[in-house]
Structure formats: C-alpha cells, structure tokens
Enzyme design. Structure first.
Site, mmCIF file in Angstrom:
data_model
loop_
_atom_site.group_PDB
_atom_site.id
_atom_site.type_symbol
_atom_site.label_atom_id
_atom_site.label_comp_id
_atom_site.label_asym_id
_atom_site.label_seq_id
_atom_site.Cartn_x
_atom_site.Cartn_y
_atom_site.Cartn_z
ATOM 1 N N ASP A 8 0.794 -1.238 0.097
ATOM 2 C CA ASP A 8 0.004 0.052 -0.096
ATOM 3 C C ASP A 8 0.778 1.024 -0.018
ATOM 4 O OD1 ASP A 8 -2.383 1.614 0.295
ATOM 5 O OD2 ASP A 8 -1.549 1.706 2.441
ATOM 6 N N ASP A 10 -0.087 5.092 0.802
ATOM 7 C CA ASP A 10 -0.193 6.035 1.791
ATOM 8 C C ASP A 10 -0.477 5.660 3.273
ATOM 9 O OD1 ASP A 10 -0.760 8.470 0.057
ATOM 10 O OD2 ASP A 10 -2.402 7.377 -0.656
ATOM 11 N N ASP A 173 -1.841 -0.744 5.726
ATOM 12 C CA ASP A 173 -2.131 -0.098 7.346
ATOM 13 C C ASP A 173 -3.680 0.146 7.557
ATOM 14 O OD1 ASP A 173 -2.775 2.149 5.130
ATOM 15 O OD2 ASP A 173 -2.329 3.607 6.940
#
Length: 221
Positions: A8, A10, A173
C-alpha cells in the site's frame, strides 16, 4: 511460497496521512461539510469514489456546489491531494522501508504498489522517490471497478506481476486494505505504526509497528 510483495502507499511506505488530513479539512470546509471522527475512521483506506458516494448520501454540500456531480468532487479532491503532496518538501519514505525494498529486490522478490490513491498522485510519489528501481509499476483506484475492502486491487496487482494471489505478501495499514488482501487470498501484514485502535486489523497474519530487519525476518518466514 511468497514470491511477490504488494505495498500500500499512503500511511505505509510514505507518511502522507498528516498531509491528507490537512487537505481533507480544507476541502470539506470548502463544501460546508463537518465530518465526524467516525466518518474519517470509516474512510481510511477507501478510494475517493466510495468516500464521496458515502459523503453525498449522508451530508448536504453548500448550495453553490449543489449542481456538482460525484466526478466533480473527486476531481477537485484528487487535484488537492496531488498539490498537497507536491508542495510538501518534508515528505519522506517511512523509516526503514527503503532497506526493505533493497533486501527484497536483492533476494528476487517482485514488488508493486496497490493504492486507493489515483494514478496522478501515485505517479508523483513513484517518480519523486525513484521507486521504479524497486517496483514493477502500480495499481491505482482508477484502474479497478471496486475499491478496498473488495479484493480487486490486489488481484489486479498479482496479475500484473504474473503471480497467483496466494504467492503475494501484502503490506497494509488500514482495515479496508487488510480485509481486501485477506479476501484476495494473500498473506497480510498490517503496518500499525500509529497503534491506531480504530482500525480492526485482526485478519492480518502479522502486525508490525516499524520496518526493521527483525520484522522483515518474521514477515518472510
């Protein structure tokens, strides 16, 4: 056997969340929106289409923007996000993640980015940090039909790398991202640097708080 790693972007490989918080605050204020913390938590990891669909279903924008379509809000938000990242000179890769990239590359793992951001934003980060020396491209929210928590983005990333989803390790996240990777059939590692208890990361195979060699060894076992 793990042959590829999907990252991922961001909040995982770059610490962009504070920048996006400022961008979101400004853009929501522009449209006369006051979102709750629950809204923000629910939107974490989702793409802009799903976020704005949810917002417009539940909130009313200022009358001067009442004629806007979903695409207009999205385009404005994408531009603001790009500008926010481009103008922030202090934005860096997460501590330790570059060492992970180098180790994984040296040991023959394929790598790719799969992000809920849109291609212009990802491309900026990709070029800014010269990620082409590690990654085999990226998959953004504008290249899939269903955003996280649907598995589409990770299925497409695996396809782009020429591997099966079960050969992939996903580093995420957010709750949406972890759920999407789990549904895709990949091994999932949750990166919870902020120790955010608002995100249910229970479907992850492992939860880490930093990118270091000890955690990398655990991840690749």
């Amino acid at each position: 056997m793990i042959n590829a790693v999907i990252f991922d972007m961001d909040g995982t490989i770059i610490d962009s969340e504070p920048i996006y918080e400022k961008v979101n605050e400004e853009i929501y204020e522009k449209y006369g929106l006051e979102l709750s913390q629950e809204d923000h938590d629910r939107h974490l990891g989702a793409n802009l289409k799903d976020i704005w669909t949810d917002i417009l279903d539940r909130y009313q924008v200022k009358e001067e923007y009442a004629h806007y379509k979903l695409e207009d809000f999205m385009e404005d938000h994408i531009h603001s996000s790009y500008q926010g990242l481009a103008e922030n000179e202090e934005l860096e890769l997460m501590p330790g993640v570059k060492e992970w990239f180098e180790f994984l590359k040296d040991h023959g793992y394929k790598m790719i980015i799969a992000s809920s951001s849109y291609s212009p934003v990802i491309e900026h980060i990709y070029q800014r940090f010269e990620l082409d020396q590690y990654m085999e491209g990226y998959v953004g929210a504008d290249s899939i039909e269903n955003g996280k928590p649907a598995p589409d983005i990770f299925l497409k990333a695996a396809e782009k790398l020429g591997v099966r989803p079960e050969e992939c390790l996903v580093i995420e996240d957010s709750q949406h991202g972890v759920q999407a990777a789990y549904q895709a059939g990949a091994k999932v590692v949750a990166f919870n640097r902020a120790q955010d208890e608002s995100q249910d990361l229970s479907q992850a195979d492992l939860i880490i708080e930093e990118f270091n060699q000890e955690n990398l060894n655990k991840v690749l076992r």
